[in-house]
Design a protein around this motif. Structure first.
Motif, PDB file in Angstrom:
ATOM      1  N   GLU A 178       0.806  -1.216   0.000  1.00 16.12           N
ATOM      2  CA  GLU A 178       0.000   0.000   0.000  1.00 16.12           C
ATOM      3  C   GLU A 178       0.843   1.272   0.000  1.00 16.12           C
ATOM      4  O   GLU A 178       0.309   2.368  -0.179  1.00 16.12           O
ATOM      5  CB  GLU A 178      -0.960   0.007   1.185  1.00 16.12           C
ATOM      6  CG  GLU A 178      -2.058  -1.019   1.051  1.00 16.12           C
ATOM      7  CD  GLU A 178      -3.106  -0.899   2.136  1.00 16.12           C
ATOM      8  OE1 GLU A 178      -3.005   0.019   2.985  1.00 16.12           O
ATOM      9  OE2 GLU A 178      -4.035  -1.709   2.129  1.00 16.12           O
ATOM     10  N   TYR A 181      -1.531   4.781  -9.518  1.00 13.71           N
ATOM     11  CA  TYR A 181      -1.605   5.854  -8.528  1.00 13.71           C
ATOM     12  C   TYR A 181      -0.868   5.460  -7.258  1.00 13.71           C
ATOM     13  O   TYR A 181      -0.607   4.283  -7.012  1.00 13.71           O
ATOM     14  CB  TYR A 181      -3.064   6.209  -8.222  1.00 13.71           C
ATOM     15  CG  TYR A 181      -3.878   5.075  -7.647  1.00 13.71           C
ATOM     16  CD1 TYR A 181      -4.118   4.988  -6.282  1.00 13.71           C
ATOM     17  CD2 TYR A 181      -4.428   4.085  -8.458  1.00 13.71           C
ATOM     18  CE1 TYR A 181      -4.864   3.939  -5.750  1.00 13.71           C
ATOM     19  CE2 TYR A 181      -5.176   3.056  -7.943  1.00 13.71           C
ATOM     20  CZ  TYR A 181      -5.393   2.974  -6.583  1.00 13.71           C
ATOM     21  OH  TYR A 181      -6.127   1.944  -6.045  1.00 13.71           O
ATOM     22  N   PHE A 198      -0.293   6.899  -2.951  1.00 14.24           N
ATOM     23  CA  PHE A 198      -0.607   7.812  -1.857  1.00 14.24           C
ATOM     24  C   PHE A 198       0.696   8.320  -1.253  1.00 14.24           C
ATOM     25  O   PHE A 198       1.677   7.584  -1.180  1.00 14.24           O
ATOM     26  CB  PHE A 198      -1.421   7.102  -0.777  1.00 14.24           C
ATOM     27  CG  PHE A 198      -2.768   6.644  -1.270  1.00 14.24           C
ATOM     28  CD1 PHE A 198      -3.803   7.542  -1.412  1.00 14.24           C
ATOM     29  CD2 PHE A 198      -2.982   5.321  -1.616  1.00 14.24           C
ATOM     30  CE1 PHE A 198      -5.045   7.142  -1.882  1.00 14.24           C
ATOM     31  CE2 PHE A 198      -4.216   4.897  -2.083  1.00 14.24           C
ATOM     32  CZ  PHE A 198      -5.245   5.804  -2.212  1.00 14.24           C
ATOM     33  N   HIS A 199       0.679   9.578  -0.815  1.00 14.35           N
ATOM     34  CA  HIS A 199       1.869  10.091  -0.136  1.00 14.35           C
ATOM     35  C   HIS A 199       1.473  11.186   0.852  1.00 14.35           C
ATOM     36  O   HIS A 199       0.424  11.819   0.720  1.00 14.35           O
ATOM     37  CB  HIS A 199       2.926  10.576  -1.138  1.00 14.35           C
ATOM     38  CG  HIS A 199       2.539  11.765  -1.946  1.00 14.35           C
ATOM     39  ND1 HIS A 199       2.703  13.061  -1.500  1.00 14.35           N
ATOM     40  CD2 HIS A 199       2.012  11.866  -3.190  1.00 14.35           C
ATOM     41  CE1 HIS A 199       2.297  13.899  -2.437  1.00 14.35           C
ATOM     42  NE2 HIS A 199       1.865  13.204  -3.472  1.00 14.35           N
ATOM     43  N   CYS A 252      -3.300  11.779  -2.987  1.00 18.83           N
ATOM     44  CA  CYS A 252      -3.146  10.700  -3.954  1.00 18.83           C
ATOM     45  C   CYS A 252      -2.667  11.295  -5.276  1.00 18.83           C
ATOM     46  O   CYS A 252      -3.273  12.237  -5.785  1.00 18.83           O
ATOM     47  CB  CYS A 252      -4.481   9.984  -4.155  1.00 18.83           C
ATOM     48  SG  CYS A 252      -4.435   8.663  -5.379  1.00 18.83           S
ATOM     49  N   TYR A 253      -1.590  10.751  -5.794  1.00 15.47           N
ATOM     50  CA  TYR A 253      -1.066  11.182  -7.092  1.00 15.47           C
ATOM     51  C   TYR A 253      -1.449  10.140  -8.135  1.00 15.47           C
ATOM     52  O   TYR A 253      -1.062   8.981  -8.038  1.00 15.47           O
ATOM     53  CB  TYR A 253       0.447  11.336  -7.015  1.00 15.47           C
ATOM     54  CG  TYR A 253       1.103  11.645  -8.351  1.00 15.47           C
ATOM     55  CD1 TYR A 253       0.600  12.640  -9.175  1.00 15.47           C
ATOM     56  CD2 TYR A 253       2.217  10.946  -8.777  1.00 15.47           C
ATOM     57  CE1 TYR A 253       1.203  12.935 -10.395  1.00 15.47           C
ATOM     58  CE2 TYR A 253       2.827  11.234  -9.990  1.00 15.47           C
ATOM     59  CZ  TYR A 253       2.315  12.218 -10.794  1.00 15.47           C
ATOM     60  OH  TYR A 253       2.899  12.506 -11.995  1.00 15.47           O
ATOM     61  N   VAL A 256     -10.100   5.898  -8.855  1.00 18.23           N
ATOM     62  CA  VAL A 256      -8.965   6.337  -8.044  1.00 18.23           C
ATOM     63  C   VAL A 256      -9.442   7.323  -6.985  1.00 18.23           C
ATOM     64  O   VAL A 256      -9.035   7.247  -5.822  1.00 18.23           O
ATOM     65  CB  VAL A 256      -7.853   6.951  -8.918  1.00 18.23           C
ATOM     66  CG1 VAL A 256      -6.751   7.548  -8.039  1.00 18.23           C
ATOM     67  CG2 VAL A 256      -7.274   5.916  -9.861  1.00 18.23           C
ATOM     68  N   ALA A 273      -9.021   6.951  -2.999  1.00 19.14           N
ATOM     69  CA  ALA A 273      -8.369   7.998  -2.219  1.00 19.14           C
ATOM     70  C   ALA A 273      -9.262   8.474  -1.078  1.00 19.14           C
ATOM     71  O   ALA A 273      -8.810   8.627   0.058  1.00 19.14           O
ATOM     72  CB  ALA A 273      -7.989   9.170  -3.120  1.00 19.14           C
ATOM     73  N   ARG A 305      -9.471   5.947   1.691  1.00 21.67           N
ATOM     74  CA  ARG A 305      -8.238   5.890   2.482  1.00 21.67           C
ATOM     75  C   ARG A 305      -8.045   7.122   3.357  1.00 21.67           C
ATOM     76  O   ARG A 305      -7.165   7.165   4.210  1.00 21.67           O
ATOM     77  CB  ARG A 305      -7.053   5.725   1.541  1.00 21.67           C
ATOM     78  CG  ARG A 305      -5.740   5.537   2.272  1.00 21.67           C
ATOM     79  CD  ARG A 305      -4.703   4.986   1.383  1.00 21.67           C
ATOM     80  NE  ARG A 305      -3.389   5.204   1.948  1.00 21.67           N
ATOM     81  CZ  ARG A 305      -2.352   4.463   1.714  1.00 21.67           C
ATOM     82  NH1 ARG A 305      -2.461   3.436   0.901  1.00 21.67           N
ATOM     83  NH2 ARG A 305      -1.189   4.730   2.245  1.00 21.67           N
ATOM     84  N   ALA A 341      -7.447  10.229   2.106  1.00 18.45           N
ATOM     85  CA  ALA A 341      -6.656  11.258   1.424  1.00 18.45           C
ATOM     86  C   ALA A 341      -7.523  12.501   1.243  1.00 18.45           C
ATOM     87  O   ALA A 341      -8.741  12.401   1.076  1.00 18.45           O
ATOM     88  CB  ALA A 341      -6.166  10.743   0.073  1.00 18.45           C
ATOM     89  N   ILE A 360      -6.788  14.393  -4.719  1.00 18.03           N
ATOM     90  CA  ILE A 360      -6.168  13.614  -5.779  1.00 18.03           C
ATOM     91  C   ILE A 360      -5.672  14.624  -6.810  1.00 18.03           C
ATOM     92  O   ILE A 360      -6.332  15.637  -7.049  1.00 18.03           O
ATOM     93  CB  ILE A 360      -7.172  12.615  -6.401  1.00 18.03           C
ATOM     94  CG1 ILE A 360      -6.530  11.853  -7.562  1.00 18.03           C
ATOM     95  CG2 ILE A 360      -8.442  13.283  -6.818  1.00 18.03           C
ATOM     96  CD1 ILE A 360      -7.452  10.794  -8.172  1.00 18.03           C
TER      97      ILE A 360
END
Length: 153
Positions: free
Chosen positions: A47, A67, A69-70, A80-81, A104, A108, A111, A113, A116
């Motif tokens: 993940e 994609y 997550f960061h 999310c990228y 996506v 995101a 999760r 986020a 995006i």
């Protein structure tokens, strides 16, 4: 059409799509190791690494997205990228790209986020027509500084 996670059995069909994406952006001669490494990462289940989704209709893959997550200091929930989005030429204008973006976005949001985001080429007019309908264009300009890495994939 169904949007689903990339699976190990998808490798050959996924590679045709991702090779098309690479060619679209001017990278037509990627070595097999480039595809092997990317596919391994996308299907690892980690993940904290890239994940992949595909759009499928019958036995055909119509599109893909990758994609990751960061963390983000301005958004405590992270972001999310969406790095890659590609559909077959025949699938364009039929909702495949939008469905992949929405999938996506859903992942995101689930999760936690807070946003995006993605980049595209200025001359990707067809893609930008979709992006202008599903997101807000920002005023930021990308700068990049490359470093020599030898013959890595």
């Amino acid at each position: 059409m169904k949007i689903r996670a990339l699976e190990p059995d998808d490798k050959a069909r996924w590679q045709v799509l991702w090779d098309g994406y690479q060619q679209f952006y001017g990278h037509p001669d990627r070595p097999q190791s480039f595809f092997d490494s990317a596919f391994t990462r996308l299907t690892s289940g980690n993940e904290n690494d890239f994940m992949g989704l595909v759009a499928e209709e019958g036995d055909a893959l119509l599109g893909l997205t990758h994609y990751v997550f960061h963390p983000n200091l301005w958004r405590p929930g992270g972001v999310c990228y969406l790095q890659d989005l590609f559909t077959t030429p025949d699938a364009r204008g039929k909702g495949v790209g939008r469905a992949l973006i929405e999938a996506v976005a859903s992942a995101a949001e689930s999760r936690g986020a807070e946003a995006i985001y993605w980049l595209t080429a200025e001359d990707n007019y067809a893609g930008r027509m979709l992006y202008d309908r599903v997101a807000t264009r920002t005023p930021f300009i990308k700068y990049q500084r490359d470093f020599p890495v030898g013959d890595k994939a």
